[in-house]
Design a protein around this motif. Structure first.
Motif, PDB file in Angstrom:
ATOM      1  N   GLU A   1       8.520  -3.733  -1.038  1.00 19.99           N
ATOM      2  CA  GLU A   1       7.478  -4.452  -1.758  1.00 19.99           C
ATOM      3  C   GLU A   1       6.143  -4.389  -1.040  1.00 19.99           C
ATOM      4  O   GLU A   1       5.087  -4.281  -1.669  1.00 19.99           O
ATOM      5  CB  GLU A   1       7.887  -5.917  -1.954  1.00 19.99           C
ATOM      6  N   GLU A   2       6.169  -4.388   0.291  1.00 19.20           N
ATOM      7  CA  GLU A   2       4.899  -4.331   1.016  1.00 19.20           C
ATOM      8  C   GLU A   2       4.230  -2.974   0.831  1.00 19.20           C
ATOM      9  O   GLU A   2       2.993  -2.885   0.827  1.00 19.20           O
ATOM     10  CB  GLU A   2       5.105  -4.631   2.507  1.00 19.20           C
TER      11      GLU A   2
ATOM     12  N   ARG B   1       4.568  -1.113  -1.960  1.00 21.17           N
ATOM     13  CA  ARG B   1       4.041  -1.174  -3.334  1.00 21.17           C
ATOM     14  C   ARG B   1       2.720  -1.941  -3.361  1.00 21.17           C
ATOM     15  O   ARG B   1       1.757  -1.512  -4.010  1.00 21.17           O
ATOM     16  CB  ARG B   1       5.052  -1.843  -4.266  1.00 21.17           C
ATOM     17  N   SER B   2       2.670  -3.058  -2.671  1.00 20.05           N
ATOM     18  CA  SER B   2       1.442  -3.862  -2.643  1.00 20.05           C
ATOM     19  C   SER B   2       0.300  -3.090  -2.000  1.00 20.05           C
ATOM     20  O   SER B   2      -0.849  -3.167  -2.451  1.00 20.05           O
ATOM     21  CB  SER B   2       1.685  -5.171  -1.890  1.00 20.05           C
ATOM     22  N   MET B   3       0.606  -2.344  -0.952  1.00 18.76           N
ATOM     23  CA  MET B   3      -0.417  -1.544  -0.284  1.00 18.76           C
ATOM     24  C   MET B   3      -0.977  -0.482  -1.231  1.00 18.76           C
ATOM     25  O   MET B   3      -2.187  -0.252  -1.279  1.00 18.76           O
ATOM     26  CB  MET B   3       0.180  -0.900   0.968  1.00 18.76           C
TER      27      MET B   3
ATOM     28  N   GLN C   1      -0.996  -0.659  -4.524  1.00 25.15           N
ATOM     29  CA  GLN C   1      -1.762  -1.361  -5.558  1.00 25.15           C
ATOM     30  C   GLN C   1      -3.142  -1.751  -5.041  1.00 25.15           C
ATOM     31  O   GLN C   1      -4.141  -1.656  -5.772  1.00 25.15           O
ATOM     32  CB  GLN C   1      -0.993  -2.589  -6.032  1.00 25.15           C
ATOM     33  N   ASP C   2      -3.201  -2.162  -3.782  1.00 21.02           N
ATOM     34  CA  ASP C   2      -4.499  -2.505  -3.188  1.00 21.02           C
ATOM     35  C   ASP C   2      -5.387  -1.272  -3.089  1.00 21.02           C
ATOM     36  O   ASP C   2      -6.606  -1.355  -3.311  1.00 21.02           O
ATOM     37  CB  ASP C   2      -4.280  -3.123  -1.809  1.00 21.02           C
TER      38      ASP C   2
ATOM     39  N   HIS D   1       0.321  -0.085 -11.679  1.00 12.45           N
ATOM     40  CA  HIS D   1       1.366  -0.953 -12.232  1.00 12.45           C
ATOM     41  C   HIS D   1       2.713  -0.261 -12.080  1.00 12.45           C
ATOM     42  O   HIS D   1       2.857   0.910 -12.451  1.00 12.45           O
ATOM     43  CB  HIS D   1       1.067  -1.225 -13.712  1.00 12.45           C
TER      44      HIS D   1
ATOM     45  N   GLU E   1      -2.476   7.268   0.790  1.00 10.47           N
ATOM     46  CA  GLU E   1      -1.760   6.139   1.394  1.00 10.47           C
ATOM     47  C   GLU E   1      -0.248   6.371   1.306  1.00 10.47           C
ATOM     48  O   GLU E   1       0.487   6.117   2.268  1.00 10.47           O
ATOM     49  CB  GLU E   1      -2.129   4.829   0.695  1.00 10.47           C
TER      50      GLU E   1
END
Length: 330
Positions: free
Chosen positions: A138-139, A141-143, A145-146, A156, A269
């Motif tokens: 999840e971290e 994925r969040s990176m 998305q950021d 998404h 990334e």
């Protein structure tokens, strides 16, 4: 303030980094012009490399050029520069997509977050091989998305039921293209088979096709079509591939340039996070299908690219045109 003017050697290095960007069928639809006296680097669309059948409206062309622009920004930051970018600076010249002022004002800091991505430019390659179905943390994925959000876009990760819809749309688009002579013409024009693959400077060479998909649901375009390719095997791909949808709020040339920059930031990334990636625009190449790819829950945004992300082998480097063929120094 004092200005640091950029020498030609640095400009050549910046453009070389820019041209490592992905583009539809590796057509590399860009040209650059450097105005030495102004330290101004201009990015143009190369309309001779457009694909009106597969890319009506030049949406994918703009996305590819946006990705090249992002690489240019990363390379400039790595070189200690702080470029000033203007998108679509001359409305009367639609082929001029961006103007990048490279003369750095003294005391202006470089963007270290961009400079950090520089190694990923040469490491990033599209992979048309199977990926493991291992979950992406999840971290991570969040990176990612950021990264998209930093470039005025959104990334998404669709829920399983939405991903199934996207995969069905990709399959429908593949079937449509198989019956469309125009789509096949673009594929033939931009693929390189046999001895041509070893000397090509653009297009997708046969060594980058990857294996044929014997089974599985991964959205991987088969660049060979029905043409035989020596020593090419077949294998099983993912049945539940990890997909991500990159979208923008609008759907015009400036939005497409933002999408290209966001796409490349996400890809770099992902590369540095040891992820393999591939792209598909199959379900986005007609307006009717593009509307169906959107998140049906929110109905917001314009999807510009479908990404396949996972842990697996990176693909080989694909050819690039020499810098001297795309850069004019004045």
């Amino acid at each position: 303030m004092a200005l640091r003017h950029v020498d030609e050697e640095t400009v050549v290095a910046l453009v070389a980094a820019a041209t490592a960007a992905p583009s539809m069928h590796n057509a590399q639809p860009w040209r650059f012009r450097f105005l030495t006296g102004e330290s101004l680097l201009l990015l143009y669309a190369d309309d001779e490399r457009a694909m009106p059948r597969s890319d009506p409206g030049d949406r994918a062309l703009h996305i590819g050029c946006g990705a090249a622009l992002f690489n240019l920004r990363v390379a400039a930051a790595h070189a200690g520069l702080a470029p000033d970018v203007r998108l679509l600076p001359e409305p009367q010249d639609p082929l001029l997509l961006a103007a990048v002022h490279l003369a750095e004002q003294a005391g202006r800091e470089r963007d270290d977050a961009l400079a950090r991505l520089h190694p990923g430019i040469r490491q990033r390659h599209t992979s048309r091989h199977p990926f493991a179905e291992t979950d992406i943390p999840e971290e991570v994925r969040s990176m990612l998305q950021d990264a998209a959000a930093r470039e005025s876009a959104a990334l998404h990760f669709p829920a399983p039921w939405h991903a199934e819809t996207v995969l069905d749309l990709v399959r429908d688009a593949e079937s449509r293209d198989a019956m469309d002579p125009g789509a096949r013409e673009d594929l033939i024009r931009w693929t390189r088979l046999g001895p041509e693959a070893d000397t090509a400077v653009d297009g997708v060479p046969e060594y980058a096709f990857g294996p044929r998909k014997r089974d599985g649901r991964a959205p991987v375009r088969d660049f060979a079509g029905r043409r035989p390719v020596a020593d090419r095997g077949s294998t099983t791909f993912e049945f539940a591939p990890h997909l991500a949808l990159l979208s923008t709020s609008g759907d015009g040339p400036e939005d497409w340039l933002h999408a290209g920059q966001a796409l490349e930031r996400v890809l770099l990334e992902a590369t540095l996070a040891e992820l393999a990636t591939s792209l598909t625009s199959h379900a986005l190449e007609t307006a009717e299908l593009r509307l169906l790819v959107r998140d049906p829950g929110s109905g917001l945004g314009q999807v510009q690219m479908v990404l396949r992300i996972g842990y697996g082998p990176r693909g080989p480097a694909t050819p690039r045109r020499p810098v001297k063929d795309v850069l004019h120094i004045m």
